[in-house]
Motif scaffolding. Structure first.
Motif, short mmCIF file in Angstrom:
data_model
loop_
_atom_site.label_atom_id
_atom_site.label_comp_id
_atom_site.label_asym_id
_atom_site.label_seq_id
_atom_site.Cartn_x
_atom_site.Cartn_y
_atom_site.Cartn_z
N LYS A 144 1.13 -0.84 0.39
CA LYS A 144 0.17 0.10 -0.21
C LYS A 144 1.03 1.16 0.01
O LYS A 144 2.20 1.00 0.54
N SER B 182 -10.62 0.63 12.99
CA SER B 182 -8.46 1.43 12.57
C SER B 182 -7.47 -0.13 13.34
O SER B 182 -8.33 -0.67 14.15
N LYS C 56 3.43 4.47 17.01
CA LYS C 56 1.87 5.69 17.10
C LYS C 56 1.86 6.07 18.16
O LYS C 56 1.51 5.39 19.14
N1 FAQ Z 1 -3.97 5.07 2.72
O1 FAQ Z 1 -5.03 0.03 10.27
P1 FAQ Z 1 -5.15 1.34 10.04
C1 FAQ Z 1 3.67 11.88 2.41
C2 FAQ Z 1 -4.73 1.49 5.82
S1 FAQ Z 1 3.72 10.78 2.94
C3 FAQ Z 1 -3.60 4.19 1.89
O2 FAQ Z 1 -5.79 2.22 10.70
P2 FAQ Z 1 -1.97 1.89 10.73
C4 FAQ Z 1 4.75 12.78 1.92
C5 FAQ Z 1 -3.29 0.95 5.98
O3 FAQ Z 1 -2.25 0.85 6.03
C6 FAQ Z 1 2.07 10.46 3.50
N2 FAQ Z 1 -4.16 2.87 3.13
O4 FAQ Z 1 -3.73 1.18 9.59
C7 FAQ Z 1 4.22 13.69 1.11
C8 FAQ Z 1 -3.97 -0.35 7.13
O5 FAQ Z 1 -3.52 -1.99 6.09
P3 FAQ Z 1 -2.68 -2.47 5.98
C9 FAQ Z 1 2.52 8.31 4.24
C10 FAQ Z 1 -3.78 3.78 4.20
O6 FAQ Z 1 -1.36 1.92 10.03
C11 FAQ Z 1 3.50 14.93 1.14
C12 FAQ Z 1 -5.11 -0.35 6.75
O7 FAQ Z 1 -5.88 0.68 6.43
N3 FAQ Z 1 2.03 8.62 5.33
O8 FAQ Z 1 2.05 12.48 2.18
C13 FAQ Z 1 -4.44 4.95 4.55
O9 FAQ Z 1 -2.15 2.56 11.84
C14 FAQ Z 1 3.77 14.90 -0.63
C15 FAQ Z 1 -6.14 -0.01 7.98
O10 FAQ Z 1 -5.75 1.45 9.13
C16 FAQ Z 1 2.62 7.81 5.66
O11 FAQ Z 1 2.56 6.81 6.03
C17 FAQ Z 1 -4.18 6.03 3.12
N4 FAQ Z 1 -4.33 6.76 3.71
O12 FAQ Z 1 -2.67 3.70 10.29
C18 FAQ Z 1 5.34 13.08 -0.05
C19 FAQ Z 1 2.69 8.09 8.23
N5 FAQ Z 1 -4.95 5.05 6.21
O13 FAQ Z 1 -1.11 -2.18 6.21
C20 FAQ Z 1 4.89 13.46 -1.32
C21 FAQ Z 1 3.10 7.43 8.19
C22 FAQ Z 1 -4.65 3.37 6.13
O14 FAQ Z 1 -2.90 -3.06 7.87
C23 FAQ Z 1 4.07 14.81 -1.50
N6 FAQ Z 1 2.07 5.95 8.73
N7 FAQ Z 1 -4.13 2.81 5.22
O15 FAQ Z 1 -3.24 -3.96 4.85
C24 FAQ Z 1 0.81 6.05 9.54
O16 FAQ Z 1 0.98 6.77 10.81
C25 FAQ Z 1 0.20 4.70 9.54
O17 FAQ Z 1 0.50 3.88 9.17
C26 FAQ Z 1 -1.91 5.34 9.05
C27 FAQ Z 1 -2.11 4.50 9.04
C28 FAQ Z 1 -1.88 6.61 9.99
C29 FAQ Z 1 -1.36 5.97 7.59
#
Ligand code: FAQ
Length: 317
Positions: free
Chosen positions: A106, A205, A217
């Motif tokens: 993802k 979630s 987190k």
């Molecule tokens: N899109 O149980 P949770 C940026 C998935 S960087 C797709 O809540 P978790 C810089 C999730 O993976 C942006 N999938 O999961 C930039 C899980 O699936 P899985 C990225 C999503 O991990 C700016 C399922 O849904 N930032 O923007 C999304 O505890 C401009 C259930 O969800 C990060 O990655 C989504 N939006 O919380 C670059 C930050 N949301 O894996 C260029 C780090 C959820 O079980 C230009 N990540 N899912 O199959 C995090 O903080 C966490 O992973 C969350 C999700 C909050 C994203």
């Protein structure tokens, strides 16, 4: 003297807010969760270069072009720090790239939307980087050391990105009627997908509860989304633009803004691969990988040659 099990030592380190380091013992699922989150994050940074890359050749001035290029390059750098952090957990970079290119991994839903006008460069910086930084500042204190340290540098750069986006929006919003309309249109299209970036509501979630216990987190999806909404609504007023939500209102009792319902069907559809640009994004990444093969081959050949020369020199000495 009482001995403590690996698990007790791990729990103790977390309770004392000490970081877990690559060679420390850690539960298998802690490792798996980190690989999942860090690699998704790395992929998001790299795929996230594409919507902005679309506007490099059409930036309205040399200054705008230089700033945009620098920002996109920063995102590539963030991807590299994050892939390195993931590698310390025992997965290889090739495995991670393969997961991205085969569509198994993802990456953030937000990057599957098109960047249609120059105002989108403003909206992406302001809203998408704004949401990213809201989510990433707490990650500077995440429990896994290499991830936390990578995030410190990432956040410094994201803060510049957010401001450059706001500056573009401000220029357009205070410009001609047509420019203001472009800014409003970009806000209309990026607002809801930005709220979706924080992931499903806490109740839906599956990973949040355990990740908060492990201090991966530090805040939940809904807590971070609310912080983003409260800050961004005020910034929208400064811009003189309107948040595209008829249900948006200040809730004095909660001390927060209430928003209308988020379209989770749209979110699920985009994450399942059916968003407006999913195919285009993955095709672009695969093409870059294939076309970069000669560079990887040349770098490997050069490294092999240098190693052979160094060996010869050691033997001759
Ligand atoms: N899109 O149980 P949770 C940026 C998935 S960087 C797709 O809540 P978790 C810089 C999730 O993976 C942006 N999938 O999961 C930039 C899980 O699936 P899985 C990225 C999503 O991990 C700016 C399922 O849904 N930032 O923007 C999304 O505890 C401009 C259930 O969800 C990060 O990655 C989504 N939006 O919380 C670059 C930050 N949301 O894996 C260029 C780090 C959820 O079980 C230009 N990540 N899912 O199959 C995090 O903080 C966490 O992973 C969350 C999700 C909050 C994203």
């Amino acid at each position: 003297m009482a001995t403590t099990s690996f698990e007790e030592q791990f729990d103790k380190r977390l309770a004392q807010d000490q970081t877990i380091e690559p060679k420390d013992w850690m539960p298998d699922n802690y490792r798996k969760t980190l690989i999942r989150q860090i690699s998704q994050h790395a992929h998001s940074e790299v795929v996230g270069m594409l919507p902005e890359g679309n506007w490099v050749t059409r930036a309205p001035s040399l200054r705008r072009k230089a700033v945009l290029l620098a920002k996109i390059q920063d995102e590539g750098g963030h991807g590299l720090y994050l892939y390195s952090a993931a590698e310390t957990l025992g997965v290889t970079r090739d495995e991670l790239y393969d997961q991205l290119h085969t569509g198994k991994a993802k990456y953030s839903s937000i990057f599957n939307y098109p960047s249609l006008t120059w105002a989108d460069m403003g909206a992406i910086g302001w809203l998408v980087d704004g949401a990213a930084i809201m989510n990433q500042v707490p990650l500077c204190r995440t429990s896994y050391g290499p991830y936390a340290r990578a995030m410190v540098r990432v956040c410094k750069e994201e803060s510049f990105h957010q401001r450059q986006g706001f500056e573009i929006m401000n220029t357009l919003a205070k410009g001609t009627e047509i420019q203001k309309k472009m800014a409003q249109d970009a806000l209309n299209r990026w607002w809801w997908p930005s709220l979706m970036m924080f992931g499903p509501h806490d109740a839906d979630s599956p990973n949040t509860e355990q990740s908060v216990k492990w201090r991966i987190k530090r805040m939940t999806n809904d807590e971070l989304r609310q912080k983003f909404i409260d800050v961004t609504v005020e910034q929208t007023k400064v811009l003189g633009l309107e948040v595209p939500d008829k249900d948006l209102k200040w809730n004095a009792e909660r001390g927060h803004y209430d928003v209308g319902p988020i379209n989770w069907d749209e979110f699920k559809n985009v994450v399942a691969g059916n968003g407006p640009c999913n195919k285009e994004r993955l095709d672009a990444r695969r093409k870059a990988w294939d076309e970069g093969k000669w560079v990887r081959d040349a770098a490997m050949a050069y490294a092999t040659k240098r190693k052979a020369r160094a060996n010869q020199a050691t033997q001759a000495a």
